[in-house]
Design an enzyme around this catalytic site. Structure first.
Site, PDB file in Angstrom:
ATOM      1  N   SER A   4       0.805  -1.225   0.000  1.00 49.08           N
ATOM      2  CA  SER A   4       0.000   0.000   0.000  1.00 49.08           C
ATOM      3  C   SER A   4       0.836   1.272   0.000  1.00 49.08           C
ATOM      4  O   SER A   4       0.328   2.340  -0.335  1.00 49.08           O
ATOM      5  CB  SER A   4      -0.949   0.012   1.201  1.00 49.08           C
TER       6      SER A   4
ATOM      7  N   ASP B 175      -2.283   8.738   7.427  1.00 47.86           N
ATOM      8  CA  ASP B 175      -3.252   7.954   8.198  1.00 47.86           C
ATOM      9  C   ASP B 175      -2.493   7.076   9.178  1.00 47.86           C
ATOM     10  O   ASP B 175      -1.357   7.390   9.546  1.00 47.86           O
ATOM     11  CB  ASP B 175      -4.185   7.159   7.275  1.00 47.86           C
TER      12      ASP B 175
ATOM     13  N   HIS C  10       0.454   5.236   6.612  1.00 51.76           N
ATOM     14  CA  HIS C  10       1.085   5.722   5.391  1.00 51.76           C
ATOM     15  C   HIS C  10       1.514   7.174   5.495  1.00 51.76           C
ATOM     16  O   HIS C  10       0.788   7.995   6.063  1.00 51.76           O
ATOM     17  CB  HIS C  10       0.103   5.559   4.223  1.00 51.76           C
TER      18      HIS C  10
END
Length: 377
Positions: free
Chosen positions: A50, A341, A344
């Site tokens: 991600s 967040d 990340h």
């Protein structure tokens, strides 16, 4: 000076002024039209999770998605693409620095000759181990990403006409690999879902990961890859998620997680030496993401950061227990946050990593050379 000579000088100056004006206009038109130098390498292939996924999970049945606002709130006009950030990822920054005029597209939507500039295969929640991230739903594991790349190579052969032409072309491209974070976040340090922490000591688990990682590197090499960029793990124990769960004061990084990450990094850096010695027609480099994070955490104001222990958006302690909810209002001062967040970095954080990976600012950033020098080989 004679009148005739003065007149000739004035005419010459006038003509030179015209030449300068015309040159400025031409340069301006070139700039507007997007005319520029070719990228430093013909293509850029990206493997990861991600941290660099840019849309491959959008169509999967998965909880690991970022195709909704506020993700992408600062990306090309508030456009959520699947990137797990408010804006650009580290590989977007690197693509810019390499001279690409467009970001590398995701495998899920890339078709035709577009693959010749490179493909992003990264998938949120993916790991080196096959079971990693399964509690979040579908994801494309490292081995799955490599299989997708092999499919791309077949297409490159068809486009360029033969295997030798494809091999020559691919040998000049850069291959970026950033895997392993989820093997700790969504496997080893999640004993309620996975048994790996009961099966392996941290040292054994790092060995197991590197062995599987090495097999995929060999597969990439067998399919034409020659310029490898291996990203080490960042300080996962300093992410808002881990701070929310395990840090007593919400600020002190979780040592047992960071120590395990460093065991993996040490082995990954050694793998670079092993492959450079064994595969003499290839070049492998290691990016010390852990050390870059350490520099930021040690002196955040140097990089413009005011908050390093909380997410700009999310829910729970330090915005670290749940990631951004759909249409949630994020913090307004996003450039002052290291984390977007629970897991990340913000675009500002990604910019530091991408810039220092491309052109090392300290001797420890990249080993044995940085991406800018790898591109020139």
């Amino acid at each position: 000076m004679a009148f005739r000579e003065k007149k000739l000088i004035r005419n010459w100056q006038w003509q030179m002024n015209i030449v300068v004006v015309v040159a400025v206009v031409i340069v301006s038109l070139w700039s507007i039209a997007g005319v520029g130098a070719d990228p430093q390498v013909p293509c850029y292939f990206i493997f990861g999770d991600s941290l660099v996924d840019n849309g491959n999970n959008n169509q999967l049945t998965s909880l690991a998605k970022a195709n909704y606002l506020p993700y992408g709130i600062d990306f090309q006009g508030r456009r959520p693409t699947g990137r797990f950030s408010n804006g650009k990822t580290s590989v977007d920054i690197i693509a810019e620095l390499l001279g690409f005029d467009q970001y590398i597209p995701p495998y899920a939507t890339t078709r035709g000759n577009d693959i010749l500039k490179g493909v992003n295969y990264a998938s949120a929640a993916a790991g080196i181990r096959e079971e990693t991230g399964r509690q979040l739903g579908q994801r494309i594991t490292f081995s799955g990403q490599v299989k997708n790349y092999q499919n791309t190579v077949s297409q490159v052969v068809n486009i360029l006409g033969n295997k030798q032409s494809a091999a020559n072309y691919l040998s000049k491209c850069i291959y970026s690999i950033g895997m392993g974070s989820n093997d700790y976040l969504n496997n080893y340090f999640m004993p309620q879902f996975y048994s790996s922490s009961r099966q392996f000591t941290p040292e054994q688990f790092a060995d197991n990961l590197i062995q599987a990682y090495s097999q995929q590197l060999q597969a990439l090499y067998n399919y034409g890859a020659r310029k490898f960029v291996l990203f080490g793990l960042g300080q996962i124990g300093c992410s808002p998620s881990e701070l929310a769960q395990y840090s007593r004061d919400g600020r002190t990084c979780v040592a047992r997680i960071n120590n395990a990450n460093q065991m993996f990094n040490t082995r990954l850096k050694s793998l670079v030496d092993q492959y450079n010695n064994r595969l003499t027609d290839a070049r492998f480099i290691y990016i010390n993401a852990y050390g870059i994070f350490q520099d930021i955490l040690s002196s955040p104001s140097t990089y413009g950061f005011r908050v390093t222990n909380a997410g700009c958006c999310g829910v729970g302690r330090n915005n670290g227990q749940i990631t951004c909810l759909p249409l949630q209002t994020p913090c307004p001062n996003r450039k002052e946050y290291l984390f977007w967040d629970a897991f990340h970095p913000t675009e500002a954080g990604n910019a530091v990593i991408g810039n220092r990976a491309y052109r090392a600012q300290s001797a420890s950033d990249a080993y044995p050379i940085d991406i800018s020098r790898l591109a020139q080989i």
